[in-house]
Design a protein around this motif. Structure first.
Motif, mmCIF file in Angstrom:
data_model
loop_
_atom_site.group_PDB
_atom_site.id
_atom_site.type_symbol
_atom_site.label_atom_id
_atom_site.label_comp_id
_atom_site.label_asym_id
_atom_site.label_seq_id
_atom_site.Cartn_x
_atom_site.Cartn_y
_atom_site.Cartn_z
ATOM 1 N N HIS A 99 0.923 -1.238 -0.032
ATOM 2 C CA HIS A 99 0.174 -0.110 -0.140
ATOM 3 C C HIS A 99 1.078 1.051 -0.149
ATOM 4 N N PHE A 100 1.863 1.207 1.010
ATOM 5 C CA PHE A 100 2.620 2.450 0.790
ATOM 6 C C PHE A 100 3.634 2.457 -0.497
ATOM 7 N N ALA A 101 3.890 1.633 -0.958
ATOM 8 C CA ALA A 101 4.641 1.762 -2.500
ATOM 9 C C ALA A 101 3.776 2.219 -3.602
ATOM 10 N N VAL A 102 2.431 2.026 -3.562
ATOM 11 C CA VAL A 102 1.591 2.378 -4.373
ATOM 12 C C VAL A 102 1.298 3.803 -4.023
ATOM 13 N N ARG A 103 1.169 4.338 -2.829
ATOM 14 C CA ARG A 103 0.955 5.668 -2.202
ATOM 15 C C ARG A 103 2.090 6.352 -2.645
ATOM 16 N N ALA A 104 3.312 5.913 -2.420
ATOM 17 C CA ALA A 104 4.341 6.765 -2.799
ATOM 18 C C ALA A 104 4.318 6.931 -4.363
ATOM 19 N N TRP A 105 4.183 6.039 -5.287
ATOM 20 C CA TRP A 105 3.954 6.368 -6.610
ATOM 21 C C TRP A 105 2.851 7.322 -6.797
ATOM 22 N N THR A 106 1.907 7.269 -6.097
ATOM 23 C CA THR A 106 0.785 8.228 -6.124
ATOM 24 C C THR A 106 1.525 9.600 -5.902
ATOM 25 N N LEU A 107 2.046 9.944 -4.905
ATOM 26 C CA LEU A 107 2.729 11.093 -4.651
ATOM 27 C C LEU A 107 3.776 11.376 -5.444
ATOM 28 N N SER A 108 4.536 10.551 -6.034
ATOM 29 C CA SER A 108 5.789 11.050 -6.891
ATOM 30 C C SER A 108 5.365 11.248 -8.370
ATOM 31 N N TYR A 109 4.434 10.587 -8.761
ATOM 32 C CA TYR A 109 3.915 10.488 -10.283
ATOM 33 C C TYR A 109 2.551 11.140 -10.282
ATOM 34 N N PHE A 110 1.529 10.872 -9.939
ATOM 35 C CA PHE A 110 0.043 11.177 -10.027
ATOM 36 C C PHE A 110 -0.019 12.532 -9.619
ATOM 37 N N ALA A 111 0.092 12.759 -8.467
ATOM 38 C CA ALA A 111 -0.269 14.107 -7.942
ATOM 39 C C ALA A 111 0.417 15.129 -8.574
ATOM 40 N N PRO A 112 1.908 15.175 -8.782
ATOM 41 C CA PRO A 112 2.598 16.231 -9.287
ATOM 42 C C PRO A 112 1.925 16.282 -10.869
ATOM 43 N N ASN A 113 1.815 15.555 -11.564
ATOM 44 C CA ASN A 113 1.107 15.641 -12.867
ATOM 45 C C ASN A 113 -0.147 16.156 -12.966
ATOM 46 N N ILE A 114 -0.872 15.880 -11.972
ATOM 47 C CA ILE A 114 -2.422 16.524 -11.983
ATOM 48 C C ILE A 114 -2.180 18.053 -11.586
ATOM 49 N N ILE A 115 -1.205 18.198 -10.734
ATOM 50 C CA ILE A 115 -0.929 19.702 -10.400
ATOM 51 C C ILE A 115 -0.484 20.319 -11.665
ATOM 52 N N LEU A 136 -0.491 8.465 -21.009
ATOM 53 C CA LEU A 136 0.113 7.548 -20.267
ATOM 54 C C LEU A 136 -0.485 7.844 -18.675
ATOM 55 N N TRP A 137 -0.893 8.868 -18.314
ATOM 56 C CA TRP A 137 -1.202 9.099 -16.816
ATOM 57 C C TRP A 137 -2.655 8.174 -16.655
ATOM 58 N N GLN A 138 -3.385 8.224 -17.668
ATOM 59 C CA GLN A 138 -4.544 7.563 -17.850
ATOM 60 C C GLN A 138 -4.257 5.978 -17.638
ATOM 61 N N THR A 139 -3.309 5.658 -18.591
ATOM 62 C CA THR A 139 -3.081 4.059 -18.606
ATOM 63 C C THR A 139 -2.477 3.719 -17.252
ATOM 64 N N LEU A 140 -1.461 4.489 -16.583
ATOM 65 C CA LEU A 140 -0.845 4.064 -15.384
ATOM 66 C C LEU A 140 -1.897 4.201 -14.260
ATOM 67 N N ASN A 141 -2.970 4.732 -14.447
ATOM 68 C CA ASN A 141 -3.811 5.095 -13.276
ATOM 69 C C ASN A 141 -4.857 3.702 -13.238
ATOM 70 N N TYR A 142 -5.029 2.969 -14.568
ATOM 71 C CA TYR A 142 -5.696 1.773 -14.379
ATOM 72 C C TYR A 142 -4.842 0.777 -13.546
ATOM 73 N N PHE A 143 -3.681 0.810 -13.893
ATOM 74 C CA PHE A 143 -2.755 -0.178 -12.878
ATOM 75 C C PHE A 143 -2.729 0.237 -11.376
ATOM 76 N N ARG A 144 -2.786 1.434 -11.247
ATOM 77 C CA ARG A 144 -2.638 1.879 -9.894
ATOM 78 C C ARG A 144 -4.080 1.343 -9.161
ATOM 79 N N VAL A 145 -5.047 1.679 -9.867
ATOM 80 C CA VAL A 145 -6.395 1.273 -9.173
ATOM 81 C C VAL A 145 -6.483 -0.204 -8.983
ATOM 82 N N ILE A 146 -5.978 -1.081 -9.937
ATOM 83 C CA ILE A 146 -5.977 -2.315 -9.820
ATOM 84 C C ILE A 146 -5.174 -2.879 -8.733
#
Length: 167
Positions: A99-115, A136-146
């Protein structure tokens, strides 16, 4: 696992069930966002980026900050209250690492890109690779949600194991 009282088991069950419930609620919000909201703003960048703006669109920043914070608190409390139950504790620790690894990925990739996408919408300045970045953001988001759904589904056998200890 000797010395487990009925009171201890009850608290462990409550906190494990609460964190599982929070995880599934979070999954529901993520799935809804992924299926309904993300396709809208990624459909034709940068025109639909206005959907991401605070006060003008559907910014979900506060929602996700609060929801993830509450969930992580309940997850840690589940670990604390299940500490004396070795198999449950050990799997909770493994799941928390994932969980922490996926959250770290969220904070390092997804959040900065949304911002960054929000800044582009606010300033009307766009990069040439915008369609590729949003795709790419949308495709990786599918993996993150999975990954998040897989982690939360992995809590169910732990709940079953914990409840079986009463027998």
């Amino acid at each position: 696992m000797e010395g487990l009282t009925a009171n201890y088991l009850t608290r462990a069950e409550i906190w494990l069930c609460i964190t599982t419930l929070f995880y599934f609620l979070m999954n529901g919000a993520q799935i809804f966002e992924t299926v309904v909201f993300v396709p809208k703003w990624t459909e034709s960048p940068p025109e639909n980026f206005k959907l991401l703006l605070d006060g003008k669109g559907t910014s979900l920043k506060v929602f996700w900050i609060v929801f993830h914070s509450l969930h992580e608190i309940t997850f840690i409390l589940a670990i604390i209250f299940c500490w004396k139950i070795d198999p449950v504790r050990n799997w909770l620790l493994v799941l928390f690492v994932f969980h922490f690894a996926v959250r770290a990925w969220t904070l390092s990739y997804f959040a900065p890109n949304i911002i960054d996408f929000q800044k582009m919408a606010a300033n009307a300045t766009f990069t040439e690779d915008l369609a590729q970045r949003t795709s790419l953001w949308q495709t990786l988001n599918y993996f993150r949600v999975i990954l998040f759904v897989t982690i939360s589904c992995s809590l169910i056998p732990l709940c079953i194991k914990l409840f079986s200890l009463r027998s």
